[in-house]
Design an enzyme around this catalytic site. Structure first.
Site, mmCIF file in Angstrom:
data_model
loop_
_atom_site.group_PDB
_atom_site.id
_atom_site.type_symbol
_atom_site.label_atom_id
_atom_site.label_comp_id
_atom_site.label_asym_id
_atom_site.label_seq_id
_atom_site.Cartn_x
_atom_site.Cartn_y
_atom_site.Cartn_z
ATOM 1 N N GLU A 69 -0.647 7.180 -9.801
ATOM 2 C CA GLU A 69 -0.029 6.748 -8.542
ATOM 3 C C GLU A 69 0.297 5.266 -8.565
ATOM 4 O OE1 GLU A 69 1.488 9.222 -6.739
ATOM 5 O OE2 GLU A 69 -0.534 10.059 -6.723
ATOM 6 N N LEU A 163 5.302 14.928 -0.863
ATOM 7 C CA LEU A 163 5.715 15.918 -1.857
ATOM 8 C C LEU A 163 7.162 15.728 -2.267
ATOM 9 C CD1 LEU A 163 3.982 19.066 -0.332
ATOM 10 C CD2 LEU A 163 3.091 17.470 -2.045
ATOM 11 N N GLU A 198 17.771 6.065 -3.930
ATOM 12 C CA GLU A 198 16.541 5.812 -3.161
ATOM 13 C C GLU A 198 16.330 4.318 -2.937
ATOM 14 O OE1 GLU A 198 13.606 7.568 -1.060
ATOM 15 O OE2 GLU A 198 14.654 8.767 -2.544
ATOM 16 N N ASP A 210 9.534 10.715 -8.967
ATOM 17 C CA ASP A 210 9.908 11.885 -8.173
ATOM 18 C C ASP A 210 11.114 12.605 -8.738
ATOM 19 O OD1 ASP A 210 7.859 11.128 -6.461
ATOM 20 O OD2 ASP A 210 9.198 9.988 -5.160
#
Length: 420
Positions: A69, A163, A198, A210
């Site tokens: 992460e 998600l 993004e 992602d």
């Protein structure tokens, strides 16, 4: 090269902002619709909006990051997999240069001329698909020579749950337009297209995790991604054969990463790298942390320590998975959560309760997943414990007065594809 510290492995990402409204989160488990039904429903929605059938329907999945992460924008390692909730886009051609976009989650149809596409001209939910079109132009598509399209989008990926519902939309649109316009871009490049949309259009300073997971994943496998080289390797997980499940516990605490804590964490990482005299925190290793502690302030040091140790945990997870199977990676998932909670400080009480409850009721390992400040936790467990842990989490949330969580099993699934 020191292979222990710089292994040649695959490329990755982090989580980001979901601005779709209203929320697409059912009270209970999200419905996993089979591909044929989802494609037919999306095509039907297109026909109702535009008065003709589409040329085809493409889909792309959301993702769970198994571990790794905030390492993606630090040129580090990540290990995500695609889930069995997907975004679908139906596409029809036009003989002019207009682009029209509609969806199941907003009443309006947004219309824009291809000549007017720019990051400044796009806002709201339509910034995701329209931002992809603009980004394709930055990767070689000659938007001045292309005809417009009509798009209709649906999705079963829960919004705000960590998600990656937005990447699912971006990747389905990118794949559809690449095929329709004959651009010939490979999937790693399409991932960069989604990331650029993004970053520049949506305004979320995320890495490439992602989009890479959404485009590169295979069933019952995860994508081991080196975010510096963008080398990617698909690693079998073997969950089905080992009788294991991954449970998502969506706390229904929504997150938004285009501003606020996510951007602050990225700024801390960049400041730490600059002070340490390295290009990125990928170049700092566990053995360097003692020195880092002497030159960084406490907060920046803890941010740096999370990234450095998380990178090592990704490498250790892949090694352990290969040598011993998924049932042995639990301690690494648990340690990742502690690091996110204490060093990176991106968890929230609801996430911590979900993780601790899952661990106390027999989960092999559990952690927050996604960019943090809300969203979801994941728990790895034997199949038989799924109802046990679900009941325990619901009970604990009710006793604490928290919103009822949405809890469901995810299956590592195929990446983006054409469905009809």
């Amino acid at each position: 090269m020191d292979r222990r510290r710089h292994p040649r492995v695959p490329g990755g990402g982090a989580a980001h902002r979901d601005r779709l409204r209203p929320r697409l989160r059912p009270r209970r488990n999200p419905l996993v619709t089979d591909a044929t039904t989802a494609a037919a429903e999306t095509a039907d929605g297109f026909a109702k909006r535009y008065g003709r059938p589409p040329l085809g329907v493409w889909s792309a999945p959301g993702r769970v990051n198994l571990i790794g992460e905030h390492t993606d924008y630090n040129d580090g390692f990540v290990f995500p997999f695609a889930i069995d909730q997907r975004a679908n886009v139906a596409l029809g051609s036009r003989d002019d240069r207009l682009v029209r976009v509609s969806s199941t989650f907003a009443p309006e149809t947004v219309e824009l001329h291809l000549d007017d596409l720019s990051p400044e001209s796009l806002a709201g939910w339509s910034a995701y698909p329209l931002g992809v079109i603009w980004a394709l132009g930055q990767f070689g598509a000659d938007l001045t020579a292309l005809a417009g399209v009509d798009l209709h989008i649906s999705s079963t990926v829960p919004v705000g749950a960590g998600l990656s519902s937005s990447a699912a939309i971006e990747c389905s649109v990118a794949l559809a337009l690449d095929e329709h316009w004959g651009l010939g871009l490979d999937r790693p490049t399409l991932a960069k297209v989604g990331q650029l949309a993004e970053n520049r259009v949506v305004g979320a300073p995320t890495g490439i995790l992602d989009q890479s997971a959404s485009l590169l994943s295979h069933a019952d496998a995860a994508v081991f991604l080196d975010c510096r080289s963008l080398d990617a390797e698909v690693i079998p997980l073997g969950l089905a054969a080992d009788g294991l499940s991954i449970l998502v516990i969506d706390t229904n605490v929504s997150h938004a990463h285009a501003t606020g804590g996510y951007a602050a964490r990225r700024a801390s990482c960049e400041a730490g790298a600059a002070t340490l005299g390295v290009e990125s925190l990928r170049d700092v290793h566990v053995g360097d942390l003692d020195r880092a502690a002497t030159v960084l302030d406490d907060e920046t040091f803890r941010r740096v320590r999370h990234i450095v140790t998380e990178n090592q945990r990704v490498l250790d997870t892949v090694r352990t998975l290969r040598e011993h199977g998924a049932a042995s990676i639990g301690p690494l998932l648990d340690a990742s959560h502690v690091s996110m909670r204490d060093d990176f400080e991106i968890s929230v009480p609801e996430i911590d309760l979900a993780v601790s409850t899952a661990q106390a009721n027999g989960a092999i390992g559990a952690r927050m997943t996604g960019g943090g400040f809300g969203g979801s936790a994941i728990a790895l467990m034997i199949d038989a414990l799924v109802p046990v842990i679900e009941r325990a989490v619901r009970r604990e949330f009710a006793e604490q007065g928290y919103r009822e969580p949405t809890i469901f099993v995810v299956r590592p699934s195929e990446g983006a594809r054409r469905d009809s």
